[in-house]
Design a protein around this motif. Sequence first.
Motif, PDB file in Angstrom:
ATOM      1  N   PHE A 172      10.695   5.666  -7.211  1.00 53.49           N
ATOM      2  CA  PHE A 172       9.519   6.114  -6.485  1.00 53.49           C
ATOM      3  C   PHE A 172       9.763   7.498  -5.904  1.00 53.49           C
ATOM      4  CE2 PHE A 172       9.587   1.418  -5.916  1.00 53.49           C
ATOM      5  CZ  PHE A 172       8.447   1.116  -6.641  1.00 53.49           C
ATOM      6  N   LEU A 173       8.677   8.172  -5.576  1.00 56.12           N
ATOM      7  CA  LEU A 173       8.730   9.459  -4.891  1.00 56.12           C
ATOM      8  C   LEU A 173       7.959   9.329  -3.591  1.00 56.12           C
ATOM      9  CD1 LEU A 173       9.371  12.561  -4.932  1.00 56.12           C
ATOM     10  CD2 LEU A 173       7.135  12.859  -6.027  1.00 56.12           C
ATOM     11  N   ALA A 174       8.560   9.735  -2.482  1.00 58.31           N
ATOM     12  CA  ALA A 174       7.880   9.731  -1.182  1.00 58.31           C
ATOM     13  C   ALA A 174       7.858  11.157  -0.643  1.00 58.31           C
ATOM     14  CB  ALA A 174       8.604   8.809  -0.194  1.00 58.31           C
ATOM     15  N   LEU A 175       6.727  11.565  -0.093  1.00 59.17           N
ATOM     16  CA  LEU A 175       6.548  12.937   0.389  1.00 59.17           C
ATOM     17  C   LEU A 175       6.356  12.920   1.900  1.00 59.17           C
ATOM     18  CD1 LEU A 175       4.152  14.221  -2.429  1.00 59.17           C
ATOM     19  CD2 LEU A 175       6.662  14.259  -2.342  1.00 59.17           C
ATOM     20  N   ASP A 176       7.278  13.578   2.589  1.00 58.03           N
ATOM     21  CA  ASP A 176       7.277  13.599   4.046  1.00 58.03           C
ATOM     22  C   ASP A 176       6.644  14.899   4.540  1.00 58.03           C
ATOM     23  OD1 ASP A 176       7.832  13.235   6.754  1.00 58.03           O
ATOM     24  OD2 ASP A 176       9.917  13.902   6.557  1.00 58.03           O
ATOM     25  N   GLY A 177       5.306  14.962   4.490  1.00 56.51           N
ATOM     26  CA  GLY A 177       4.611  16.099   5.070  1.00 56.51           C
ATOM     27  C   GLY A 177       4.429  17.291   4.150  1.00 56.51           C
ATOM     28  N   VAL A 178       4.280  17.077   2.855  1.00 60.96           N
ATOM     29  CA  VAL A 178       3.977  18.176   1.928  1.00 60.96           C
ATOM     30  C   VAL A 178       2.501  18.530   2.097  1.00 60.96           C
ATOM     31  CG1 VAL A 178       3.814  18.858  -0.494  1.00 60.96           C
ATOM     32  CG2 VAL A 178       5.770  17.522   0.298  1.00 60.96           C
ATOM     33  N   GLU A 179       2.219  19.708   2.609  1.00 58.93           N
ATOM     34  CA  GLU A 179       0.855  20.075   2.992  1.00 58.93           C
ATOM     35  C   GLU A 179       0.200  21.095   2.066  1.00 58.93           C
ATOM     36  OE1 GLU A 179       1.248  21.305   7.072  1.00 58.93           O
ATOM     37  OE2 GLU A 179       1.140  19.244   7.802  1.00 58.93           O
ATOM     38  N   GLY A 212       5.605   5.339  -8.815  1.00 56.09           N
ATOM     39  CA  GLY A 212       4.590   5.464  -7.780  1.00 56.09           C
ATOM     40  C   GLY A 212       4.971   6.542  -6.791  1.00 56.09           C
ATOM     41  N   VAL A 213       3.965   7.129  -6.161  1.00 48.72           N
ATOM     42  CA  VAL A 213       4.161   8.190  -5.174  1.00 48.72           C
ATOM     43  C   VAL A 213       3.616   7.709  -3.834  1.00 48.72           C
ATOM     44  CG1 VAL A 213       3.631  10.576  -4.543  1.00 48.72           C
ATOM     45  CG2 VAL A 213       3.995   9.973  -6.949  1.00 48.72           C
ATOM     46  N   ILE A 214       4.372   7.954  -2.782  1.00 47.10           N
ATOM     47  CA  ILE A 214       3.990   7.505  -1.438  1.00 47.10           C
ATOM     48  C   ILE A 214       3.730   8.730  -0.572  1.00 47.10           C
ATOM     49  CG2 ILE A 214       4.716   6.170   0.579  1.00 47.10           C
ATOM     50  CD1 ILE A 214       6.797   4.848  -1.422  1.00 47.10           C
ATOM     51  N   ILE A 215       2.544   8.790   0.021  1.00 48.01           N
ATOM     52  CA  ILE A 215       2.202   9.903   0.897  1.00 48.01           C
ATOM     53  C   ILE A 215       1.669   9.350   2.222  1.00 48.01           C
ATOM     54  CG2 ILE A 215       1.696  11.501  -0.998  1.00 48.01           C
ATOM     55  CD1 ILE A 215      -1.256  11.009  -0.545  1.00 48.01           C
ATOM     56  N   PRO A 216       1.956  10.029   3.335  1.00 52.58           N
ATOM     57  CA  PRO A 216       1.434   9.576   4.626  1.00 52.58           C
ATOM     58  C   PRO A 216      -0.028   9.990   4.809  1.00 52.58           C
ATOM     59  CG  PRO A 216       2.784  11.524   4.926  1.00 52.58           C
ATOM     60  CD  PRO A 216       2.865  11.182   3.467  1.00 52.58           C
ATOM     61  N   GLU A 217      -0.734   9.253   5.648  1.00 45.90           N
ATOM     62  CA  GLU A 217      -2.132   9.577   5.915  1.00 45.90           C
ATOM     63  C   GLU A 217      -2.266  10.906   6.647  1.00 45.90           C
ATOM     64  OE1 GLU A 217      -3.956   6.388   7.994  1.00 45.90           O
ATOM     65  OE2 GLU A 217      -4.039   5.058   6.247  1.00 45.90           O
ATOM     66  N   ARG A 218      -1.326  11.173   7.560  1.00 48.87           N
ATOM     67  CA  ARG A 218      -1.362  12.417   8.324  1.00 48.87           C
ATOM     68  C   ARG A 218      -0.263  13.349   7.852  1.00 48.87           C
ATOM     69  NH1 ARG A 218      -0.630  11.567  14.262  1.00 48.87           N
ATOM     70  NH2 ARG A 218       1.000  10.115  13.580  1.00 48.87           N
ATOM     71  N   ARG A 219      -0.425  14.615   8.170  1.00 45.38           N
ATOM     72  CA  ARG A 219       0.566  15.636   7.821  1.00 45.38           C
ATOM     73  C   ARG A 219       0.863  15.637   6.328  1.00 45.38           C
ATOM     74  NH1 ARG A 219       4.873  14.250  12.544  1.00 45.38           N
ATOM     75  NH2 ARG A 219       5.137  12.540  11.096  1.00 45.38           N
ATOM     76  N   SER A 220      -0.198  15.541   5.541  1.00 39.93           N
ATOM     77  CA  SER A 220      -0.042  15.584   4.089  1.00 39.93           C
ATOM     78  C   SER A 220      -1.307  16.158   3.469  1.00 39.93           C
ATOM     79  CB  SER A 220       0.203  14.180   3.538  1.00 39.93           C
ATOM     80  OG  SER A 220       0.233  14.196   2.126  1.00 39.93           O
ATOM     81  N   ALA A 221      -1.142  16.932   2.423  1.00 38.20           N
ATOM     82  CA  ALA A 221      -2.313  17.457   1.715  1.00 38.20           C
ATOM     83  C   ALA A 221      -3.077  16.301   1.081  1.00 38.20           C
ATOM     84  CB  ALA A 221      -1.871  18.448   0.640  1.00 38.20           C
TER      85      ALA A 221
END
Length: 261
Positions: free
Chosen positions: A95-102, A121-130
């Motif tokens: 998996f790939l997780a993105l910690d605040g890529v905007e 699968g890719v995991i992105i946060p609801e906030r601080r993310s494009a």
Amino acid sequence: MEVLYGIHPVEEAIRSGARQLDHVSVARERRDEKLDRLLELCRSAGIRVTHESKDTLTKLARSEMHQGVLAVVRERKFLAIEDLMAGEKEGYRFFLALDGVEDPHNLGALLRTAEGAGVDGVIIPERRSAPITATVAKTSAGASEHVKVARVTNLVRSLEQLKQKNVWVLGLDERGSPDYMDFNFNTDCVLVLGREGAGLHDLVKKTCDHLLRIPMAGQVSSLNVSVAGAVVMYEAMRQRRQPVAPPAAPVVLKKRKGLGS
């Protein structure tokens, strides 16, 4: 409803079947073989096609980069961590997780690489993310329509969920150890990439089981996040495609860190 523009994003949205398309609009001024193939694809899928002026498409897309093609689609439905882990998987999960890529261009490039490297699968946060917008879809050349994306409220909590499923959490950090080439990716794992310029948040970094680094021979200390992610994702794919000799100093998986440790 959302707008996609560009011939590749629209074409891949049709091929993936992940989202329902209301209609596709094409510029009256454009006539070429690529457009003919797209129109044939629309006919085969039963998608309504309208013809508009180039200026009209520019207003709808809010960009001049539409290439004379625009589609109106239903909003993307994001997955949960449980959805990414559901079902049987032949081989190891990655998996790939993105910690605040905007930056949407970085996000689009990462989604394109993730799809090409076979990321599960890719995991992105609801906030601080494009958000995954038409710009992201265009930058990804339509790959964003094929990648499974989970959007989570709390990234650290989601990483802990993966740990409970025996998935190793690997952060990428310029001060980390070992080098990414010395790590054995033949295990279930998630690669975590940090913010442009700032890297991983402290709590996310503490949650990682290992911090990997990309060795740099020049004067700059790090790579752009989308380039760095591509380097590591394809190393993981290379190792999984063929047997590799164990590294000279094999990495021993250490005891996991708990939340906030």
